[in-house]
Each structure stands twice: as C-alpha cells, then as structure tokens.
Design an enzyme around this catalytic site. Structure first.
Site, PDB file in Angstrom:
ATOM      1  N   CYS A 119       0.831  -1.199   0.000  1.00 29.99           N
ATOM      2  CA  CYS A 119       0.000   0.000   0.000  1.00 29.99           C
ATOM      3  C   CYS A 119       0.874   1.261   0.000  1.00 29.99           C
ATOM      4  CB  CYS A 119      -0.971  -0.036   1.184  1.00 29.99           C
ATOM      5  SG  CYS A 119      -2.343   1.135   1.045  1.00 29.99           S
ATOM      6  N   HIS A 145      -3.360  -5.664   1.219  1.00 28.91           N
ATOM      7  CA  HIS A 145      -2.629  -5.848   2.475  1.00 28.91           C
ATOM      8  C   HIS A 145      -2.543  -7.326   2.857  1.00 28.91           C
ATOM      9  CE1 HIS A 145      -2.295  -1.652   4.067  1.00 28.91           C
ATOM     10  NE2 HIS A 145      -3.225  -1.452   3.155  1.00 28.91           N
ATOM     11  N   GLU A 154      -0.740  -8.713   5.041  1.00 27.53           N
ATOM     12  CA  GLU A 154      -0.581  -8.887   6.492  1.00 27.53           C
ATOM     13  C   GLU A 154      -1.919  -8.978   7.213  1.00 27.53           C
ATOM     14  OE1 GLU A 154      -0.897  -4.403   6.144  1.00 27.53           O
ATOM     15  OE2 GLU A 154      -0.275  -6.107   4.904  1.00 27.53           O
TER      16      GLU A 154
END
Length: 233
Positions: free
Chosen positions: A92, A201, A203
């Site tokens: 990002c 994302h 994560e």
C-alpha cells in the site's frame, strides 16, 4: 542469514504515520521469520535479509503519498541495496514509496470516485516467480483486503506494455476494480523480480480469526522458502 539455524531477519520500516508496521511484524513472525524494526531516520541495513515497507500514511501523505518518505535516510539506504538484489516488499503506502523512489515504475493516484475503499478483494496471481509470490500458483485466485484512497495505478502506455510483455504484473484485481487502476493492476515487480509493490494488504490475511482467510501468509513464507537462500552466507 548468517547461520543455518537462525530464522531469517526481515526488516520493517516505520515512518511517521505508518499504521501497519506492527501487523506486518505479526505476519512475519507467523511465517517463521524474525521481524526487525527499522526506523525511517536510520540507514543501517546490516543483518536483515529482506525489507518490507508497510502501509499507512507516511509523513501524513503530504505533497503526495510516499513523496516525502522517499527522501528519508532509510529509503536512501534501501535504493542501492535494492539494486544489489535485496528483496523488498512494498504494501500500500510502501508501494507508493517504491514508485516515488524510482524502484518501481508508474505512480499511485486518487481512486476513481475519490472515495476511500476498504473491503476484502479478490485477486489473481499472475507472476508467481517473484521473491514474494513463489508460494502461489499461476492464475490462482486469492482474497486479500484493500484499504486506500490513493490506490489507482497509472503509468505511460509504453510502461504498461512493457510490464505486460515482461510478465511483471504480479497480481490483478478480479471481480471489480476498486480504484480504477490501469488494466486492473494491483501489484507489480521489478525486472529481477526481487522487488514487489502491491496495494492489497497481505498482512491482514494471515489468520482466519482476524481476516478473510490466510491467503496473504504465503507472501511472507515465499521469500523464506526461495530467494533468501541466495543471500545466505
């Protein structure tokens, strides 16, 4: 890695305004590596095997997203290290920083419609041969969250043509483009496939309890299973 029995050390850069550095550290740990905090004002990369630029709003996104972060001492140190082959993942805002620093082509601009987008997003993996996507299959569809206001990927026509011809589009949006990115591009890589930038994302997709699934975890295990062996001494 300096010792066969030691876990890989993956540096995670924290800028003023970073939001996802701690979540990224948890993902790195879940993948079996050791997260190492890297401060934006430092320039020491000794002892790290790879680096992640996490999501957030570095320096408040003043001027442009990532435009100020590119001048930080840490990014200045990353540029030559990246060109020497250090694996780097930009998530990002990290993707935006990589483009601003000239490590990846193109730019990320305001979403079409000018709205912040936050949702689980279907993606198709189109370049499974990068340092960060070796654990995926070509054409595999995965679900990873997106959350951004400046995620529309743009580039000159010749750059887009080169990315497509060279197989450097890493992931592409499926089932609806959330931001108006050219050719539904969600992430790209450099020519040597050691640097990957993407707007989604990963994560936030490493645990069934807190995310849409675990499709993002392999982005962190990929770098451990393959490319890091090339940097071991």
């Amino acid at each position: 890695m300096t010792e066969a029995d030691s876990p890989a050390r993956i540096g995670i850069v924290t800028f003023p305004g970073s939001l996802d550095d701690q979540d990224t550290a948890l993902a790195v740990r879940a993948a079996g590596a050791e997260p190492v905090s890297l401060w934006h004002g430092d320039s020491d990369l000794a002892g790290v095997d790879a680096v992640i630029l996490p999501g957030g709003f570095s320096y408040g996104d003043y001027l442009r997203a990532g435009a100020i972060a590119r001048f930080s001492p840490m990014v200045a140190a990353l540029v030559p290290a990246a060109r020497a082959g250090l694996p780097i993942l930009g998530i990002c805002n990290g993707f935006q920083v990589l483009c601003e620093a000239g490590l990846l082509p193109g730019a990320l601009t305001r979403n079409v419609g000018l709205h912040f987008v936050c949702r689980d997003q279907r993606l198709r993996v189109e370049a499974p041969g990068t340092a960060w996507t070796r654990g995926y299959q070509d054409g595999e569809e995965i679900v990873i969250p997106v959350k951004h206001g400046d995620g529309r990927y743009v580039a000159a026509p010749d750059v887009l043509a080169e990315l497509e011809a060279a197989g450097r589009v890493v992931v592409r949006y499926v089932g609806g483009n959330p931001n108006g990115s050219a050719a539904d591009i969600a992430g790209i890589c450099n020519e040597s496939r050691t640097i990957v930038g993407l707007m989604p994302h990963p994560e936030h997709a490493v645990d069934d309890l807190t995310g849409p699934g675990v499709d993002g975890l392999r982005m962190f295990t990929s770098v451990l299973s393959g490319f890091l062996s090339a940097f071991s001494s």
